[in-house]
Design an enzyme around this catalytic site. Structure first.
Site, short mmCIF file in Angstrom:
data_model
loop_
_atom_site.label_atom_id
_atom_site.label_comp_id
_atom_site.label_asym_id
_atom_site.label_seq_id
_atom_site.Cartn_x
_atom_site.Cartn_y
_atom_site.Cartn_z
N LYS A 278 0.84 -1.21 0.00
CA LYS A 278 0.00 0.00 0.00
C LYS A 278 0.87 1.25 0.00
O LYS A 278 1.68 1.44 0.89
CB LYS A 278 -0.89 -0.01 1.26
CG LYS A 278 -1.58 1.34 1.57
CD LYS A 278 -2.45 1.26 2.83
CE LYS A 278 -2.96 2.64 3.24
NZ LYS A 278 -3.77 2.60 4.48
N LYS A 290 -9.86 12.89 8.63
CA LYS A 290 -9.29 12.53 9.93
C LYS A 290 -9.21 13.75 10.83
O LYS A 290 -9.15 14.87 10.34
CB LYS A 290 -7.86 11.99 9.72
CG LYS A 290 -7.78 10.60 9.14
CD LYS A 290 -6.32 10.15 9.09
CE LYS A 290 -6.18 8.79 8.44
NZ LYS A 290 -6.79 7.69 9.20
N GLU A 362 -9.28 3.52 2.79
CA GLU A 362 -8.86 3.62 1.39
C GLU A 362 -7.80 2.58 1.01
O GLU A 362 -7.67 2.24 -0.16
CB GLU A 362 -8.34 5.03 1.11
CG GLU A 362 -6.87 5.30 1.47
CD GLU A 362 -6.56 5.17 2.96
OE1 GLU A 362 -7.49 5.28 3.77
OE2 GLU A 362 -5.38 4.94 3.30
N ARG A 364 -7.55 -0.63 1.52
CA ARG A 364 -8.12 -1.84 0.92
C ARG A 364 -8.67 -1.58 -0.48
O ARG A 364 -8.71 -2.48 -1.32
CB ARG A 364 -9.20 -2.41 1.85
CG ARG A 364 -10.34 -1.46 2.12
CD ARG A 364 -11.10 -1.80 3.39
NE ARG A 364 -10.41 -1.36 4.60
CZ ARG A 364 -10.88 -1.51 5.82
NH1 ARG A 364 -12.03 -2.12 6.02
NH2 ARG A 364 -10.20 -1.06 6.86
N1 BES Z 1 -3.78 4.56 7.20
C1 BES Z 1 -4.87 4.30 8.06
C2 BES Z 1 -4.51 3.30 9.17
C3 BES Z 1 -3.65 3.81 10.27
C4 BES Z 1 -4.21 4.48 11.33
C5 BES Z 1 -2.30 3.57 10.25
C6 BES Z 1 -3.40 4.90 12.37
C7 BES Z 1 -1.51 3.98 11.29
C8 BES Z 1 -2.06 4.65 12.33
C9 BES Z 1 -6.03 3.71 7.30
O1 BES Z 1 -6.17 4.14 6.00
C10 BES Z 1 -7.28 4.11 8.01
O2 BES Z 1 -7.55 5.27 8.05
N2 BES Z 1 -7.98 3.14 8.56
C11 BES Z 1 -9.17 3.38 9.27
C12 BES Z 1 -10.16 2.34 8.86
C13 BES Z 1 -11.57 2.62 9.33
C14 BES Z 1 -12.13 3.81 8.63
C15 BES Z 1 -12.38 1.39 9.05
C16 BES Z 1 -8.85 3.28 10.76
O3 BES Z 1 -8.02 2.45 11.13
O4 BES Z 1 -9.39 4.06 11.52
ZN ZN Z 2 -4.47 4.78 5.09
MN MN Z 3 -7.32 5.92 5.88
#
Ligand code: BES
Ligand code: ZN
Ligand code: MN
Length: 513
Positions: A278, A290, A362, A364
């Protein structure tokens, strides 16, 4: 822009006591009753300085501890660094790797030019010398690394290079150390390369500039080729996931396809293995924005892709006799008038449709297109690496990455590679219960599950795109993002996964340390 520290690695046959060097590094165990032969000999020449340090309790040889003593005219070294190795029975290759890393980090801080490592003598033949050589080389690269290419003013500058040598008085032993040092240097430098690109901010690394870096890398390596699909080509191919995530950004998305084709029979059939990473060059969350706190750290959301890029570098430099694809979908996840929205239904490359319920899920969305690409290339084994979920961080903390998959043997092979490389992973589920949560009422799938088990539901989503291939998924969210400095590492990206994946591929091809 400053280059990162150039680590020059070699071995040398020399008497440890006589070795002329800026910094001689020796290891000690915390539970040793007395000094070992080497340390005793040094202690005698240093008029009991080592003995005093341990007797007074100023140095307990705990894991991660170190102490520097100054040399005299009876020894060749200007300084001697004692490095704690912890309890003897707990010592593994990673103990050696971390000790070398700690010594290298301190040496850079002290602006030392040459470091001579005699760490292996403390182990007294317990671990295999080539493996120790490799671990020392990897550790020296890891510990000396720092990311400062944009620092133009600093009070306490640094040297441009660091010479690290592994020393022993016996030519036969030096030779064995050298066998491992060569591959360790390749792997260590690949990991540093990963850290630098990952640490670069999103105004410098965006999909097109990442693709340019991949092309540049491939130009320098004979067995490596690189093709890049731009937005137009992604549209023609129907890679709807990558396009959707990239639609809100001024920077167009890219799909980077690297291919390592070794000479001879091993390369003729085309790769059966794909590494998929990714590479979200910045994850703002998109329309599902975010919170502002720590959002800067989301520049590291490209690390999975970069780990794949760096592993391909190592694989090509080591000349591993196995074809490998490195597949890197890359996009910037931004909110804007053209962004994909919650509620959108996206047709992915596989033809499967996905209802977007959260634009922040995003990773996935881009990975599913790349996974399906690997399936279409008839890859039998697919391993993906991604900073995929905050939930994985909640589950495992910052100590190990999540490992999911559909094949016991592959899981086992990765667990073995993890033991050897010191990059820890923990097996987690991603089966039917989790897959069920990812079903949508108005499309084939949706991109988020319930509140719980987020790392597992994310993996279960990916599983829908790998067909019959053997597949493993590494969720490295906790491992590479926002890492603070430790005794043996600078802050920022750790390049977690480069050692693990390279070791896995080396084992697969029977390549020794
Ligand atoms: N890149 C993030 C995951 C992440 C979060 C990595 C914190 C490192 C630290 C990913 O794209 C994401 O935002 N995931 C969400 C998924 C949710 C919306 C189902 C998450 O983990 O909150
Ligand atoms: Zn991400
Ligand atoms: Mn994300």
């Amino acid at each position: 822009m400053k280059e990162i520290i150039d680590v020059k690695l070699k071995t040398r046959t020399v008497d440890v006591g006589k070795c002329k060097t800026d910094m001689l590094v020796v290891g000690l165990f915390s539970d040793a009753k007395r000094l070992d032969k080497l340390n005793k000999a040094l202690d005698r020449k240093l008029d009991g300085a080592i003995g005093n340090l341990t007797k007074l309790g100023d140095f307990k040889a705990k894991d991660g501890a170190s102490s520097v003593i100054y040399g005299n005219d009876k020894i060749g070294a200007r300084r001697v660094m004692l490095v704690g190795l912890g309890e003897k029975k707990k010592a593994t290759l990673d103990t050696v790797r971390k000790a070398a890393a700690g010594a290298a980090k301190k040496s850079v801080e002290m602006k030392v030019k040459t470091v001579s490592l005699a760490l292996h003598t403390a182990l007294g033949g317990r671990l295999d010398l080539p493996a120790i050589g490799r671990a020392c080389a990897e550790g020296a690269c890891f510990g000396s690394y720092r990311y400062d290419e944009f620092v133009t003013e600093s009070e306490n500058g640094r040297l441009g290079s660091l010479k690290v040598e592994l020393i022993d008085s016996e030519p036969a032993r030096t030779k064995k150390l050298k066998e491992g040092l060569s591959s360790g240097a390749v792997i260590g430098q690949a990991q540093s390369y990963a850290r630098t690109i990952a640490n670069r901010p999103a105004n410098v690394i965006y999909p097109a500039s990442l693709a340019a870096a991949a092309k540049k890398l491939a130009r320098g390596l004979k067995t490596l080729s690189c093709t890049v699909l731009d937005e137009k080509q992604l549209t023609t191919k129907g890679m709807g996931g990558i396009l959707a995530v990239g639609s809100g950004s001024q920077h167009e998305p890219r799909f980077i396809v690297l291919k390592h084709t070794p000479a001879g029979k091993a390369g003729s059939a085309g790769p059966k293995i794909a590494l998929v990473g990714k590479a979200i060059t910045f994850d703002s969350g998109g329309i599902s924005l975010k919170p502002a706190t720590n959002m800067d750290e989301m520049k590291l959301d490209k690390t999975g892709g970069i780990v794949v890029l760096a592993t391909m570098k190592a694989v090509a430099e080591l000349g591993l006799p196995i074809g490998v694809y490195g597949l890197i979908p890359s996009a910037e996840n931004m909110p804007g008038g053209a962004s994909y929205r919650p509620g959108d239904i996206i047709t992915t490359f596989s033809g499967k449709t996905v209802e977007v319920q959260n634009t922040d899920a995003e990773g996935r969305m881009i990975l599913c297109d790349a996974l399906d690409y690997a399936v279409k290339q008839k890859c039998e084994t697919i391993i993906d690496v991604a900073t995929l979920t905050g939930a994985c961080l909640v589950a495992l903390g910052r100590y190990m990455a999540g490992l999911m998959g559909n094949d016991d043997k592959l899981i086992k092979q990765l667990q073995e590679a993890s033991e050897q490389s010191g990059e820890k992973i923990w097996h987690m589920p991603s089966g039917d219960e989790y897959a069920k949560e990812m079903k949508s009422k108005i499309a084939d799938l949706k991109n988020i599950g319930s509140k719980w088990g987020g790392a597992c539901t994310a993996a279960a989503f990916l599983r829908q795109f790998v067909g019959d291939a053997k597949w493993a998924h590494l969720d490295i969210a906790g491992m590479d993002m926002f890492q603070k400095a430790t005794e043996f590492s600078a802050e920022g990206s750790t390049g977690f996964g480069v050692r693990l994946l390279t070791t896995y591929l080396m084992n697969l091809t029977g390549t020794k340390a």
